[in-house]
Write a protein that holds these residues in place. Structure first.
Motif, PDB file in Angstrom:
ATOM      1  N   ASN A   1     -67.059 -65.603 -41.078  1.00  0.00           N
ATOM      2  CA  ASN A   1     -66.901 -66.129 -39.730  1.00  0.00           C
ATOM      3  C   ASN A   1     -67.827 -67.343 -39.576  1.00  0.00           C
ATOM      4  O   ASN A   1     -67.655 -68.340 -40.258  1.00  0.00           O
ATOM      5  N   THR A   2     -68.806 -67.234 -38.725  1.00  0.00           N
ATOM      6  CA  THR A   2     -69.718 -68.352 -38.511  1.00  0.00           C
ATOM      7  C   THR A   2     -70.659 -68.534 -39.701  1.00  0.00           C
ATOM      8  O   THR A   2     -71.135 -67.568 -40.285  1.00  0.00           O
ATOM      9  N   MET A   3     -70.888 -69.794 -40.055  1.00  0.00           N
ATOM     10  CA  MET A   3     -71.852 -70.153 -41.097  1.00  0.00           C
ATOM     11  C   MET A   3     -72.918 -71.028 -40.451  1.00  0.00           C
ATOM     12  O   MET A   3     -72.639 -71.757 -39.486  1.00  0.00           O
ATOM     13  N   GLY A   4     -74.113 -70.969 -40.982  1.00  0.00           N
ATOM     14  CA  GLY A   4     -75.175 -71.760 -40.367  1.00  0.00           C
ATOM     15  C   GLY A   4     -76.303 -72.096 -41.309  1.00  0.00           C
ATOM     16  O   GLY A   4     -76.472 -71.483 -42.363  1.00  0.00           O
ATOM     17  N   TRP A   5     -77.048 -73.116 -40.921  1.00  0.00           N
ATOM     18  CA  TRP A   5     -78.258 -73.516 -41.630  1.00  0.00           C
ATOM     19  C   TRP A   5     -79.462 -73.250 -40.741  1.00  0.00           C
ATOM     20  O   TRP A   5     -79.444 -73.562 -39.551  1.00  0.00           O
TER      21      TRP A   5
ATOM     22  N   LEU B   1     -82.997 -72.342 -35.984  1.00  0.00           N
ATOM     23  CA  LEU B   1     -81.628 -72.784 -36.211  1.00  0.00           C
ATOM     24  C   LEU B   1     -81.586 -74.298 -36.382  1.00  0.00           C
ATOM     25  O   LEU B   1     -82.212 -75.035 -35.622  1.00  0.00           O
ATOM     26  N   VAL B   2     -80.816 -74.731 -37.367  1.00  0.00           N
ATOM     27  CA  VAL B   2     -80.577 -76.161 -37.558  1.00  0.00           C
ATOM     28  C   VAL B   2     -79.172 -76.518 -37.067  1.00  0.00           C
ATOM     29  O   VAL B   2     -79.002 -77.419 -36.253  1.00  0.00           O
ATOM     30  N   ALA B   3     -78.170 -75.783 -37.562  1.00  0.00           N
ATOM     31  CA  ALA B   3     -76.791 -76.074 -37.183  1.00  0.00           C
ATOM     32  C   ALA B   3     -75.912 -74.872 -37.489  1.00  0.00           C
ATOM     33  O   ALA B   3     -76.203 -74.105 -38.419  1.00  0.00           O
ATOM     34  N   LEU B   4     -74.834 -74.735 -36.705  1.00  0.00           N
ATOM     35  CA  LEU B   4     -73.855 -73.677 -36.902  1.00  0.00           C
ATOM     36  C   LEU B   4     -72.469 -74.285 -36.956  1.00  0.00           C
ATOM     37  O   LEU B   4     -72.216 -75.328 -36.339  1.00  0.00           O
ATOM     38  N   ILE B   5     -71.568 -73.615 -37.658  1.00  0.00           N
ATOM     39  CA  ILE B   5     -70.172 -74.031 -37.661  1.00  0.00           C
ATOM     40  C   ILE B   5     -69.294 -72.790 -37.702  1.00  0.00           C
ATOM     41  O   ILE B   5     -69.503 -71.892 -38.510  1.00  0.00           O
ATOM     42  N   THR B   6     -68.338 -72.720 -36.785  1.00  0.00           N
ATOM     43  CA  THR B   6     -67.419 -71.589 -36.763  1.00  0.00           C
ATOM     44  C   THR B   6     -66.314 -71.785 -37.798  1.00  0.00           C
ATOM     45  O   THR B   6     -66.161 -72.877 -38.369  1.00  0.00           O
ATOM     46  N   ARG B   7     -65.535 -70.743 -37.988  1.00  0.00           N
ATOM     47  CA  ARG B   7     -64.450 -70.841 -38.950  1.00  0.00           C
ATOM     48  C   ARG B   7     -63.441 -71.930 -38.522  1.00  0.00           C
ATOM     49  O   ARG B   7     -62.843 -72.588 -39.369  1.00  0.00           O
TER      50      ARG B   7
ATOM     51  N   THR C   1     -72.573 -76.602 -33.623  1.00  0.00           N
ATOM     52  CA  THR C   1     -73.728 -76.573 -32.736  1.00  0.00           C
ATOM     53  C   THR C   1     -74.918 -77.094 -33.523  1.00  0.00           C
ATOM     54  O   THR C   1     -75.081 -76.736 -34.699  1.00  0.00           O
ATOM     55  N   TYR C   2     -75.732 -77.922 -32.882  1.00  0.00           N
ATOM     56  CA  TYR C   2     -76.897 -78.490 -33.552  1.00  0.00           C
ATOM     57  C   TYR C   2     -78.162 -78.284 -32.726  1.00  0.00           C
ATOM     58  O   TYR C   2     -78.127 -78.310 -31.493  1.00  0.00           O
TER      59      TYR C   2
ATOM     60  N   THR D   1     -75.193 -83.452 -40.233  1.00  0.00           N
ATOM     61  CA  THR D   1     -73.802 -83.071 -40.032  1.00  0.00           C
ATOM     62  C   THR D   1     -73.495 -81.837 -40.858  1.00  0.00           C
ATOM     63  O   THR D   1     -73.685 -81.839 -42.076  1.00  0.00           O
ATOM     64  N   ILE D   2     -73.020 -80.806 -40.182  1.00  0.00           N
ATOM     65  CA  ILE D   2     -72.619 -79.573 -40.860  1.00  0.00           C
ATOM     66  C   ILE D   2     -71.106 -79.583 -41.054  1.00  0.00           C
ATOM     67  O   ILE D   2     -70.363 -80.071 -40.196  1.00  0.00           O
TER      68      ILE D   2
END
Length: 121
Positions: free
Chosen positions: A32-36, A47-53, A58-59, A68-69
């Motif tokens: 599902n969601t991946m993040g750095w 949290l640095v950044a999130l990206i949904t599927r 989100t940054y 950029t994620i």
């Protein structure tokens, strides 16, 4: 084996760029969601950044406009392009995924081992 493998960390001068990659093993049934995230010495992991599927991102305010994620769902891989790096970006960077190991199973958090990013002034 369930694992997340990072690559791309290293030493760079201020103003430079680095690209981190995080490859998730094929053992995951769905991601599902991946993040750095990152953790600097003496500080909490942040949290640095999130990206949904679906690709929504989100940054953290501190990296907006510089990082950029992105992700490639077919390859189960996530990326973090880091530009205009600053010394305060120095930290260990971790990738995180929220994933299931099979149909109907509970979603869990999985973490990578971390990669060092050092930005010299």
């Amino acid at each position: 084996q369930v694992q997340l493998v990072e690559s791309g960390g290293g030493l760079v001068q201020a103003g430079g760029s680095l690209r981190l990659s995080c490859a998730a093993s094929a053992r995951f049934f769905s991601i599902n969601t991946m993040g750095w995230y990152r953790q600097a010495p003496g500080k909490q992991r942040e949290l640095v950044a999130l990206i949904t599927r679906a690709g929504s991102t989100t940054y953290a305010d501190s990296v907006k406009g510089r990082f950029t994620i992105s992700r490639d769902n077919a390859k189960n891989t996530m990326y973090l392009q880091m530009n205009s790096l600053k010394p305060e970006d120095t930290a260990v960077y971790y990738c995180n995924v929220k994933a299931r190991l099979g149909p109907g199973t509970i979603e869990h958090d999985y973490w990578s081992q971390g990669t060092q990013v050092t930005v010299s002034s």
